[in-house]
Design an enzyme around this catalytic site. Structure first.
Site, PDB file in Angstrom:
ATOM      1  N   ILE A  61       0.886  -1.163   0.000  1.00 29.77           N
ATOM      2  CA  ILE A  61       0.000   0.000   0.000  1.00 29.77           C
ATOM      3  C   ILE A  61       0.925   1.215   0.000  1.00 29.77           C
ATOM      4  CG2 ILE A  61      -0.229  -0.137   2.533  1.00 29.77           C
ATOM      5  CD1 ILE A  61      -2.946   1.220   2.293  1.00 29.77           C
ATOM      6  N   SER A  62       0.713   2.119  -0.929  1.00 26.77           N
ATOM      7  CA  SER A  62       1.644   3.236  -1.110  1.00 26.77           C
ATOM      8  C   SER A  62       1.661   4.173   0.097  1.00 26.77           C
ATOM      9  CB  SER A  62       1.282   4.041  -2.363  1.00 26.77           C
ATOM     10  OG  SER A  62       1.497   3.286  -3.526  1.00 26.77           O
ATOM     11  N   GLN A  63       2.783   4.845   0.262  1.00 33.18           N
ATOM     12  CA  GLN A  63       2.948   5.915   1.253  1.00 33.18           C
ATOM     13  C   GLN A  63       1.800   6.921   1.106  1.00 33.18           C
ATOM     14  OE1 GLN A  63       6.314   8.208   0.132  1.00 33.18           O
ATOM     15  NE2 GLN A  63       6.492   9.316   2.064  1.00 33.18           N
TER      16      GLN A  63
END
Length: 216
Positions: A61-63
């Site tokens: 899950i992206s930053q």
């Protein structure tokens, strides 16, 4: 839940506003959406950290800042039909669904797609459709799209996705080498893309016919 509300507000204040995100709609939805429901239970307390997190199957899950940046870059007003390549946990999909008319999201990993589909149902999203297929080929049966967002590293914008983007539409993607890329915002003009390269980033690779080969 108060704990997570506080963490969301802190995330927005320190990670998003301080880095220059200004789209009020993006800011409000990131304050609202429960990011902790999109990560594995064993790392739920890390959900609002300033980093990408593993979600299994070699995916992340992206930053939060990167999610906010990519969402701001595609300039959603509320009536768009959006194609997302790389559903992952579904967090970016849900952000898009709050800000656009409909979201078509593609995931190649069956388990991630099914988990995300269940999350969307639990959270009441009716405007997200999940596809399990090679994302580099897009969703031609639903084209054209007003916006396309690619949440995995691609050597180039896949030609089918350029074809499926409306004239004047925007595509945002990490483009470059397998392990290092630049965030690209491109606007379709004629059959060409007017390109703007932004910050350096590092995403997991986009696997598929027009992406990278699966090395696993």
């Amino acid at each position: 839940m108060d704990k997570y509300k506080h963490l969301r507000e802190l995330m927005v204040e320190t990670q998003i506003l301080e880095r220059g995100i200004r789209d009020k709609r993006v800011i409000e939805v990131m304050k609202k959406l429960p990011r902790h429901l999109f990560v594995p239970e064993n790392i739920i307390d890390d959900a609002y950290d300033d980093r990408a997190l593993p979600i299994g199957h070699g995916q992340t899950i992206s930053q939060p800042y990167i999610v906010a940046l990519m969402t701001e870059l595609i300039e959603l007003k509320g009536d768009e039909k959006v194609l997302e390549i790389g559903t992952g946990s579904g967090y970016q999909s849900a952000i898009l669904a709050e800000l656009a008319r409909e979201v078509h999201t593609v995931e190649r990993v069956l388990q991630l797609a099914e988990e995300s589909r269940k999350r969307f149902e639990r959270l009441g999203y009716k405007n997200i459709k999940v596809y399990i297929r090679d994302g580099t080929e897009g969703v031609p049966e639903e084209a054209p799209f007003d916006r396309i967002i690619i949440t995995a590293a691609t050597p180039e914008i896949p030609p089918p996705l350029v074809e499926q983007l409306k004239e004047g539409g925007i595509v945002v993607a990490p483009v470059g080498e397998r392990y290092s890329q630049y965030m690209l915002k491109a606007i379709k003009k004629g059959n060409e893309l007017e390109r703007y390269y932004l910050i350096p980033v590092a995403f997991v690779p986009l696997i598929g016919k027009y992406g990278w080969k699966d090395e696993s």
